[in-house]
Design an enzyme around this catalytic site. Structure first.
Site, short mmCIF file in Angstrom:
data_model
loop_
_atom_site.label_atom_id
_atom_site.label_comp_id
_atom_site.label_asym_id
_atom_site.label_seq_id
_atom_site.Cartn_x
_atom_site.Cartn_y
_atom_site.Cartn_z
N ASP A 306 0.98 -1.02 -0.03
CA ASP A 306 0.14 0.06 -0.01
C ASP A 306 0.97 1.31 0.11
OD1 ASP A 306 -2.27 1.59 0.22
OD2 ASP A 306 -3.12 0.42 1.73
C1 BGC Z 1 -5.30 2.85 0.39
C2 BGC Z 1 -5.31 1.81 -0.58
C3 BGC Z 1 -5.47 2.45 -1.90
C4 BGC Z 1 -4.23 3.32 -2.33
C5 BGC Z 1 -4.06 3.67 -3.38
C6 BGC Z 1 -4.08 3.76 0.25
O1 BGC Z 1 -3.85 4.92 0.62
O2 BGC Z 1 -4.96 2.36 1.78
O3 BGC Z 1 -6.70 1.11 -0.41
O4 BGC Z 1 -5.83 1.25 -2.94
O5 BGC Z 1 -4.00 4.14 -1.35
O6 BGC Z 1 -4.51 4.91 -3.76
#
Ligand code: BGC
Length: 749
Positions: A306
């Site tokens: 993430d």
């Molecule tokens: C979130 C994810 C997301 C990623 C990309 C993160 O802050 O936890 O769920 O897919 O950002 O935008």
């Protein structure tokens, strides 16, 4: 296929041709392997690490426009193989952006490897101007309709591929067990079975049927991501990305099964949880990311981090002393791709680690192989460009109708004393409360922007709840007085005055859209101002209908106590206001059912599958387990009766099946839909058994007076639990099967 030959270029031609001939549409696995082997054999270390790097589009842009110099640096010189974006563009802009970046990747780089382009299209293509936005997952779960969930995902996939985006960071397979959590609404609820069923429907809608995504090269398909592996939905503090403490037995029984099902459904990638489990940051956990995910569950797709989470091993979790050590830990734990996403430092650090022998080349090859395999399966070597043939399907009337239907099926009637609903068309209605005019509250975050608050980006035709009621009943029937913002009173006296003149007061209680750390709250109660508004209006004696639009189950005990009706809209999306109006006026008979336990107190957050010990009565006046509304609750404007529960056997051996049937009758005078929920309870077990667990569900439509026999087959899996040795076991003894108000017991010998 429109770009098939136009983009065959000198540099990539030979490779491209062999690729094309090799994979065509057959996508036979050995061909894919051969193609990936051929590529890997030619790649330098830097080229391999580039494939493991996921950057934000801003890294190749200046002032919001693609920047040729940066494109060259990032894609050609540093070989970066994947981009993501969190900004809303028009379809034409998307097509232009993706075409340019793919042209650079396939025509200007030595090996011509196309890019993965990822996005969070988590309730529709929510970064496309005019993209069709569906209700958020928690509302989709309230429909209990896997076909509808799948249809929504198919529509999203078409809009993504039309834009050129080939990889979606969806669906969420997290089981939510913490109502404070700011991402509650992104989940399919608190039950592992429901989460798994709807998550799988989403994976199939996005990717197509084929196991391991072999259908993904077909038109209008994208790769899906199961997120966030593992244990993200139960942060102890209630705050996003904070530690979870989960005994392994519970981890395996409650949180793991949906991810296992995701893998069986062929999910392409797995996003790792930003938090920690039992003191171990997930991104650094070899036990979770390799031993459990790979060796035990057999996941062969791409494990992606993430946002910035590799470096958070140093900056937040402090298990790494340096940036370089953070990279080493994550890669050795089993991460394949790093969502860096705002620097190129990772590439240098990982190259140094490999050169020093701290990270074996075999680990790099393994990661790159998985990433290239995904690109092959997506058909990107054939055609990495936006599928312009799909343009006419974007924002289609049929897609919007599906979103409306989803909202209509989601709306959940929690309470309806004296049949105050449905409203008569000529009722004089006072509408008040912050949900009346907020578009963003209806949509939630991840709507045209991360937090969803930029309402200027919303399509012009999107109706507020006020506008939808006016359209339904006529503007002259609806008096609107603000009453309260999300947090503050706004002349409650005026709302009270207007309530006295009205036949009914509809009070739209709402929570502002928010997500992740920005969505942190420290108190689950509805803000004081909104409760005061309800209480003041109720004192007039005018019947009160509460409409709730919220990110998570805010405590409504006081407001509920003085209301005659309560309608839960969750975050119903672009047609949510229409759907709420349809339900309020009876044009739609509500059929939504709660996919979570709605708590009554901030201090009593039990879930429906509580154990007898948890519901042990500590207070003679009130049971310990006494939620505001139970998991699975939801009323209709008609009534359903359950009868004739029948078992195919009352004694079975652990490996036998038992078939259970029940008759459901529509005993009212309206057609309606009922969700039949099957629960099983193990009466005595060596580990405290849950009082009941969901083992099946089916949604049926019944005309007035119509009856239907509904059946479920229970097998070993429905009777098993995870024992102290961490294995699933079935113990002999009595089990109860429960459906509606019926229950029966059978014995396992
Ligand atoms: C979130 C994810 C997301 C990623 C990309 C993160 O802050 O936890 O769920 O897919 O950002 O935008």
């Amino acid at each position: 296929m429109s770009h098939l030959l136009r983009h065959a270029t000198a540099t990539g031609l030979l490779l491209w041709l062999s690729t094309f001939l090799g994979v065509m549409h057959t996508q036979a696995q050995p061909n894919a392997d051969r193609q990936v082997d051929a590529l890997l054999a030619q790649m330098t270390l830097d080229e391999k690490i580039g494939q493991m790097t996921l950057l934000e589009l801003g890294m190749v842009s200046t002032d919001g426009e693609l920047d040729p110099a940066k494109l060259r640096e990032v894609l050609v010189e540093r070989h970066v193989g994947a981009l993501l974006n969190t900004k809303t563009l028009t379809l034409a802009e998307w097509q232009a952006v993706v075409t340019t970046v793919q042209e650079v990747a396939t025509e200007q780089t030595r090996l011509g490897i196309p890019l993965l382009f990822g996005i969070d299209a988590v309730h529709g293509h929510n970064y496309l101007a005019g993209g069709v936005i569906f209700p958020h997952n928690i509302a989709m779960a309230a429909t209990w309709d896997p076909d509808l969930v799948r249809l929504g995902a198919e529509i999203t996939a078409v809009e993504l591929r039309a834009s050129g985006i080939n990889w979606n960071y969806s669906p969420v397979f997290d089981v939510v067990r913490q109502p404070l959590w700011s991402r509650f609404f992104e989940t399919y609820g608190e039950d592992p079975y429901l989460v798994a069923e709807l998550g799988k429907a989403t994976v199939k809608g996005l990717q197509g049927e084929g196991l391991q995504g072999d259908d993904m090269a077909a038109q209008g398909r994208v790769a899906s991501t199961a997120k966030h592996f593992l244990g993200y939905g139960i942060p102890l503090t209630g705050m996003d990305r904070t530690p979870a403490w989960i005994p392994e037995r519970i981890l395996r029984e409650t949180f793991l099964p949906p991810f296992q099902e995701a893998i069986e459904a062929g999910v392409s990638s797995m996003m790792i949880n930003s938090g920690e489990i039992n003191g171990e940051p997930t991104h650094a956990s070899y036990d979770l990311v390799t031993k459990l995910l790979r060796d035990e569950l057999g996941f062969e797709g791409v494990a992606v981090t993430d946002w910035e989470d590799v470096d958070k091993l140093r900056s937040v979790h402090r298990v790494a002393a340096t940036k370089k050590d953070a990279v080493r830990m994550a890669i050795l734990a089993g991460i394949d791709m790093n969502m860096v996403p705002l620097s190129l430092e990772f590439n240098d650090l990982l190259a140094e680690l490999v050169e020093e022998g701290a990270v074996p080349m075999a680990r790099i090859d393994e990661a790159v192989r998985r990433i290239l395999t995904l690109k092959v399966r997506l058909g990107l070597f054939d055609d990495p460009y936006p599928d312009t043939d799909l343009t006419t399907q974007v924002g289609s009337a049929a897609s919007k109708a599906a979103s409306l239907r989803a909202a209509q099926e989601a709306v959940t009637l929690l309470k309806n004393e004296d049949d105050v609903l449905p409203l008569a068309r000529d009722a004089r209605v006072l509408l008040t409360g912050p949900g009346a005019t907020s578009l963003s509250a209806l949509h939630g975050s991840w709507t045209y922007s991360w937090q969803g608050l930029d309402e200027d980006l919303y399509p012009d035709e999107t109706l507020t709840f006020l506008e939808a009621l006016q359209a339904k009943a006529g503007a002259e029937q609806i008096t609107y007085v603000p009453g309260a913002t999300f947090e503050e009173e706004v002349d409650i006296a005026a709302a009270v005055e207007a309530a006295r003149e009205a036949d009914v007061a509809v009070i739209a209680l709402a929570e502002q859209a928010s997500v992740e750390q920005i969505g942190t709250i420290f108190d689950l109660r509805l803000p004081e101002a909104q409760t005061r508004l309800v209480e003041a209006i109720a004192e007039t004696g005018t019947p009160v209908v509460l409409v709730l639009v919220q990110n998570r189950p805010r405590i409504i005990r006081e407001a509920d106590a003085v209301a005659q009706a309560v309608v839960l809209g969750y975050q119903p999306g672009t047609f949510g206001a229409n759907a709420l109006a349809d339900v309020l006026y009876g044009d739609i008979n509500p059929s939504g059912k709660l996919p979570f336990t709605y708590p009554r107190y901030t201090g009593s957050l039990l879930f429906y599958d509580r154990t007898p010990g948890e519901e042990f009565v500590n207070n003679e006046d009130e049971p310990t387990y006494n939620p505001q509304y139970e998991f699975g609750h939801g009323l209709s404007y008609t009534t359903f009766a359950y009868s004739d529960l029948t078992l195919s056997a009352t004694e079975i051996s652990p490996d036998d099946e038992v078939t259970v049937s029940v008759t459901v009758t529509n005993t009212g005078d309206r057609a309606g839909e009922e969700v039949v929920l099957w629960f099983v309870g193990d009466l005595v077990a060596s580990i405290t058994p849950a009082v009941k667990q969901l083992r099946g569900f089916e949604k049926i439509a019944l005309a007035p007076g119509e009856r239907r026999v509904v059946t479920v087959t229970l097998d070993r899996d429905d009777l098993a639990f995870v024992g102290t040795d961490l294995q699933w076991i079935v113990e002999p003894g009595d089990f109860t099967v429960m459906v509606g108000d019926q229950e029966a017991t059978f014995t396992v010998r």
